[in-house]
Design a protein around this motif. Structure first.
Motif, short mmCIF file in Angstrom:
data_model
loop_
_atom_site.label_atom_id
_atom_site.label_comp_id
_atom_site.label_asym_id
_atom_site.label_seq_id
_atom_site.Cartn_x
_atom_site.Cartn_y
_atom_site.Cartn_z
N VAL A 1 0.87 -1.18 0.00
CA VAL A 1 0.00 0.00 0.00
C VAL A 1 0.90 1.23 0.00
O VAL A 1 2.12 1.12 0.25
CB VAL A 1 -0.93 0.02 1.24
CG1 VAL A 1 -1.90 -1.15 1.21
CG2 VAL A 1 -0.11 -0.01 2.54
N PRO A 2 0.37 2.42 -0.27
CA PRO A 2 1.20 3.62 -0.22
C PRO A 2 1.84 3.79 1.16
O PRO A 2 1.28 3.33 2.17
CB PRO A 2 0.21 4.75 -0.51
CG PRO A 2 -0.92 4.10 -1.24
CD PRO A 2 -1.02 2.72 -0.67
N ALA A 3 2.97 4.44 1.21
CA ALA A 3 3.68 4.62 2.47
C ALA A 3 2.82 5.35 3.51
O ALA A 3 2.92 5.08 4.71
CB ALA A 3 4.98 5.38 2.23
N ASN A 4 1.96 6.27 3.05
CA ASN A 4 1.12 7.03 3.97
C ASN A 4 -0.29 6.44 4.13
O ASN A 4 -1.20 7.11 4.63
CB ASN A 4 1.02 8.49 3.51
CG ASN A 4 0.36 8.62 2.14
OD1 ASN A 4 0.09 7.62 1.47
ND2 ASN A 4 0.11 9.85 1.70
N SER A 5 -0.47 5.20 3.69
CA SER A 5 -1.77 4.56 3.81
C SER A 5 -2.18 4.41 5.27
O SER A 5 -1.33 4.16 6.14
CB SER A 5 -1.73 3.17 3.15
OG SER A 5 -2.90 2.43 3.45
N PRO A 6 -3.47 4.55 5.56
CA PRO A 6 -3.93 4.37 6.95
C PRO A 6 -3.94 2.91 7.38
O PRO A 6 -4.12 2.62 8.57
CB PRO A 6 -5.35 4.93 6.91
CG PRO A 6 -5.80 4.74 5.49
CD PRO A 6 -4.56 4.97 4.67
N TYR A 7 -3.71 1.99 6.42
CA TYR A 7 -3.78 0.57 6.74
C TYR A 7 -2.39 0.03 7.08
O TYR A 7 -1.46 0.12 6.29
CB TYR A 7 -4.38 -0.21 5.57
CG TYR A 7 -5.62 0.45 5.01
CD1 TYR A 7 -6.73 0.68 5.82
CD2 TYR A 7 -5.66 0.89 3.68
CE1 TYR A 7 -7.85 1.33 5.32
CE2 TYR A 7 -6.79 1.52 3.17
CZ TYR A 7 -7.87 1.74 4.00
OH TYR A 7 -8.98 2.37 3.51
#
Length: 321
Positions: free
Chosen positions: A129-135
């Protein structure tokens, strides 16, 4: 049958066997062509060239790589299926070999028209997932997907590609409703995941590792049964409650009818070549783990793969034809 006829039949059988064995003893007496049904410079091609060099050194004959890309590998596979069964034309294929037959009509049968010689390398997929993803975990992603059906997305490098099917397997095992976003290649898919356009992607380790280490992607899980030695802190899917043991694999095949002594000689040579420390290091640097297999175990593996992906395709109503 009379005794004389029996003796004649036995003698002929022994002659054929002796001739086949003698012919195999001289094999290979010239260069071997290895068809790679994917583009030059890609992960499959890079690994194939490393293995071909080591195998050529072992057999004392050059292994010439020919790229025949198209139709998720089926164009090159078709060419090998129709080639003379003499051991001088081989197929170096990947996971698509066991996925294509359950999604599309093909001019060959993967079990009847080929002999599997050896599974050579494998590498896990990484759910990124993106580095700043909330997951921060698969559970967090799945919980969010269940809370908002049809909102979250997953990328692939094409409809019917292995990573598309792995995404469908996630849907099947968790019951989530997430949207498939197909791209024309893995590179643009990764770019859009890093930028947050798409929520997740099942990347192969080789393509994603540098971005994970560089802080541009976050790995939630590996799809293999064991954690990766390169990313020991990343848990498996099964550790997070999702039944999944999937790796991208690559193997070598010959046309059906290739003499058994030739298959045995190739199998032994491949396993010998893959024990070379320099070869192992080169393949590890591509994010791939060396496998050791026999024609029998490889056939059983392919049979299981076909069955598994057929069930996923049918349950999720995936068909390309």
């Amino acid at each position: 049958m009379s005794l004389n006829k029996t003796l004649i039949a036995f003698s002929l059988g022994c002659s054929v066997l002796a001739g086949s064995t003698a012919w195999a003893a001289d094999y290979p007496s010239k260069a071997i062509r290895m068809i790679v049904p994917y583009s030059a410079g890609g992960g499959a091609d890079n690994a194939a060239r490393i293995i071909a060099k080591a195998l050529g050194d072992t057999l004392k004959q050059p292994i010439v790589i020919e790229n025949k890309a198209g139709a998720s590998g089926s164009i090159g596979a078709t060419q090998v299926a129709r080639a003379p069964a003499d051991g001088y034309t081989l197929l170096y294929d990947a996971s698509s070999f066991s996925i294509n037959p359950v999604l599309r009509k093909l001019p060959y049968d993967p079990l009847k028209d080929f002999v599997g010689i050896a599974k050579v390398v494998s590498s896990p997929y990484l759910m990124v997932v993106p580095a700043n993803s909330p997951y921060d975990s698969v559970k967090a992603y799945v919980d969010a997907a269940k809370a908002a059906p049809g909102k979250l997305t997953f990328a692939s490098y094409g409809i019917g590609s292995p990573v598309h099917i792995v995404g469908e397997l996630l849907k099947q095992e968790t019951g989530v409703d997430i949207v498939h976003v197909p791209y024309k290649g893995g590179a643009p898919a990764l770019v859009d995941v890093m930028s947050g356009v798409v929520d997740t992607y099942f990347a192969n380790a080789a393509s994603a590792m540098s971005y994970i280490r560089g802080g541009k992607l976050k790995a939630l899980a590996t799809t293999a049964s064991k954690r990766s030695s390169d990313l020991p802190d990343v848990p498996t899917m099964e550790e997070q409650g999702v039944k999944m043991d999937v790796s991208e694999w690559k193997g070598i095949f010959a046309p059906a009818g290739t003499p058994e002594p030739v298959i045995s000689k190739l199998s032994e040579a491949i396993n010998t070549a893959l024990k070379d420390p320099a070869t192992i290091k080169q393949l590890n640097n591509l994010g791939m783990q060396v496998e050791e297999s026999s024609p029998e175990s490889f056939k059983a593996f392919i049979t299981d793969e076909l069955s598994k992906w057929d069930a996923v395709a049918k349950k999720n109503d995936i068909k390309l034809d």
